[in-house]
Motif scaffolding. Structure first.
Motif, PDB file in Angstrom:
ATOM      1  N   ASN A  28     -37.582 -80.760   7.379  1.00 34.63           N
ATOM      2  CA  ASN A  28     -37.474 -79.366   7.809  1.00 34.63           C
ATOM      3  C   ASN A  28     -38.771 -78.602   7.590  1.00 34.63           C
ATOM      4  O   ASN A  28     -39.085 -77.659   8.331  1.00 34.63           O
ATOM      5  CB  ASN A  28     -36.333 -78.670   7.060  1.00 34.63           C
ATOM      6  N   ARG A  29     -39.531 -79.002   6.588  1.00 40.85           N
ATOM      7  CA  ARG A  29     -40.770 -78.298   6.251  1.00 40.85           C
ATOM      8  C   ARG A  29     -41.981 -78.842   6.992  1.00 40.85           C
ATOM      9  O   ARG A  29     -42.877 -78.069   7.371  1.00 40.85           O
ATOM     10  CB  ARG A  29     -41.013 -78.387   4.733  1.00 40.85           C
ATOM     11  N   LEU A  30     -42.024 -80.151   7.248  1.00 44.45           N
ATOM     12  CA  LEU A  30     -43.275 -80.781   7.668  1.00 44.45           C
ATOM     13  C   LEU A  30     -43.319 -81.249   9.115  1.00 44.45           C
ATOM     14  O   LEU A  30     -44.411 -81.456   9.652  1.00 44.45           O
ATOM     15  CB  LEU A  30     -43.575 -81.983   6.753  1.00 44.45           C
ATOM     16  N   GLU A  36     -26.918 -73.405  20.535  1.00 50.21           N
ATOM     17  CA  GLU A  36     -26.665 -72.470  19.445  1.00 50.21           C
ATOM     18  C   GLU A  36     -26.352 -73.196  18.145  1.00 50.21           C
ATOM     19  O   GLU A  36     -26.896 -72.874  17.072  1.00 50.21           O
ATOM     20  CB  GLU A  36     -25.492 -71.562  19.821  1.00 50.21           C
ATOM     21  N   PHE A  37     -25.493 -74.200  18.224  1.00 52.32           N
ATOM     22  CA  PHE A  37     -25.080 -74.913  17.019  1.00 52.32           C
ATOM     23  C   PHE A  37     -26.219 -75.772  16.479  1.00 52.32           C
ATOM     24  O   PHE A  37     -26.440 -75.840  15.273  1.00 52.32           O
ATOM     25  CB  PHE A  37     -23.857 -75.775  17.339  1.00 52.32           C
ATOM     26  N   LEU A  44     -30.549 -76.661  12.370  1.00 59.76           N
ATOM     27  CA  LEU A  44     -31.965 -76.923  12.125  1.00 59.76           C
ATOM     28  C   LEU A  44     -32.675 -75.729  11.498  1.00 59.76           C
ATOM     29  O   LEU A  44     -33.835 -75.824  11.116  1.00 59.76           O
ATOM     30  CB  LEU A  44     -32.666 -77.307  13.434  1.00 59.76           C
ATOM     31  N   GLY A  45     -31.967 -74.601  11.402  1.00 57.01           N
ATOM     32  CA  GLY A  45     -32.560 -73.426  10.786  1.00 57.01           C
ATOM     33  C   GLY A  45     -33.633 -72.770  11.615  1.00 57.01           C
ATOM     34  O   GLY A  45     -34.606 -72.225  11.073  1.00 57.01           O
ATOM     35  N   VAL A  46     -33.475 -72.797  12.952  1.00 61.65           N
ATOM     36  CA  VAL A  46     -34.469 -72.205  13.849  1.00 61.65           C
ATOM     37  C   VAL A  46     -33.762 -71.277  14.832  1.00 61.65           C
ATOM     38  O   VAL A  46     -32.533 -71.218  14.889  1.00 61.65           O
ATOM     39  CB  VAL A  46     -35.255 -73.287  14.622  1.00 61.65           C
ATOM     40  N   GLN A  47     -34.568 -70.542  15.624  1.00 67.28           N
ATOM     41  CA  GLN A  47     -34.003 -69.675  16.647  1.00 67.28           C
ATOM     42  C   GLN A  47     -33.559 -70.480  17.861  1.00 67.28           C
ATOM     43  O   GLN A  47     -34.183 -71.484  18.213  1.00 67.28           O
ATOM     44  CB  GLN A  47     -35.035 -68.617  17.065  1.00 67.28           C
ATOM     45  N   ARG A  48     -32.496 -70.026  18.509  1.00 65.48           N
ATOM     46  CA  ARG A  48     -31.958 -70.747  19.660  1.00 65.48           C
ATOM     47  C   ARG A  48     -32.980 -70.950  20.783  1.00 65.48           C
ATOM     48  O   ARG A  48     -33.014 -72.028  21.384  1.00 65.48           O
ATOM     49  CB  ARG A  48     -30.723 -70.012  20.187  1.00 65.48           C
ATOM     50  N   PRO A  49     -33.830 -69.951  21.129  1.00 61.05           N
ATOM     51  CA  PRO A  49     -34.802 -70.185  22.230  1.00 61.05           C
ATOM     52  C   PRO A  49     -35.699 -71.387  21.996  1.00 61.05           C
ATOM     53  O   PRO A  49     -36.051 -72.089  22.946  1.00 61.05           O
ATOM     54  CB  PRO A  49     -35.600 -68.875  22.259  1.00 61.05           C
TER      55      PRO A  49
END
Length: 238
Positions: free
Chosen positions: A145-147, A175-176, A181-186
């Motif tokens: 998630n970080r790298l 959306e799900f 993944l902890g990111v914005q949908r776009p």
């Protein structure tokens, strides 16, 4: 009790890793249950009364923050078990266990499973090794998630989903996936379109079809192969 087949049992990697005589003792106590999309099997802090062994479908381990944001810190598919707290006799679950892909699982009362493991060194060894694999997956996910880029992470997740869906086509909304993944949908939408243009997937009406698995593997980060290798070693050492 609903009947299930021997094929259902060995469809789960954790159960397949158990000594054959241990699995024979457990079979009468395994209960088939449905996994419904977006079902919360456990919320954080609940009593882990049952251990679930997915035979089709994918369960995300989700960590929620105080501001309401959530991110996936791990996932349990057909290789594993939900949840670690039940295996380790912890009084409460640590993460929320949220069904990502619908399917089915076999479940057993946690106390019964632990009692059997306490009497069977071979079974206890599988539990210890599975806990180590699970902790390794959580650490790998944190680093990923970080790298790693969003595209690499999307490819990793799609491969994991493909393994556990047991089908080339499965339900998945942008959306799900963005939530997990902890990111914005776009960002997920742009990435999915790029993967579709490259011929790796087809996406329509909330359903993904894996069109080029080798291509997904080539574009995924190292994390998918690393975690997959650990799960395969768990089964092969039986």
């Amino acid at each position: 009790m609903v009947e299930y087949t021997r094929g259902d049992v060995i469809a789960n990697g954790f159960l397949r890793a158990l000594p054959p005589d241990a699995l024979t003792r457990l079979r009468p106590h395994l209960e088939p249950v449905e996994l419904v999309r977006r079902q919360s099997i456990y919320a954080a802090g609940e009593d882990p009364a049952y251990i679930y062994f997915p035979i089709r479908g994918l369960v995300s381990l989700v960590k929620a923050m105080s501001d309401g944001r959530v991110v996936e810190v791990g996932a349990v598919g057909v290789e594993g078990a939900v949840c670690l707290s039940g295996l380790l006799a912890l009084p409460e679950t640590v993460f929320e266990s949220l069904v990502q892909l619908p399917g089915a699982a076999l479940r057993i009362k946690s106390a019964l499973f632990r009692d059997e493991a306490a009497r069977d060194p071979g079974m206890a060894d599988v539990v210890r090794r599975y806990v180590a694999v699970s902790l390794g997956q959580i650490a790998q996910t944190a680093a990923c998630n970080r790298l790693h880029s969003l595209e690499e992470r999307c490819c990793r997740w799609l491969l994991l989903a493909h393994d556990s869906a047991r089908d080339d086509t499965f339900q998945l909304t942008h959306e799900f996936l963005a939530l997990m993944l902890g990111v914005q949908r776009p960002g997920v939408t742009i990435t999915a379109r790029a993967l579709q243009r490259a011929g790796l997937i087809n996406y329509q009406n909330g359903r993904v079809t894996v069109a080029d698995r080798p291509g997904l593997e080539a574009n995924a980060c190292e994390c998918y192969a690393a975690v997959r290798h650990q799960y395969e070693a768990l089964v092969e050492r039986r």
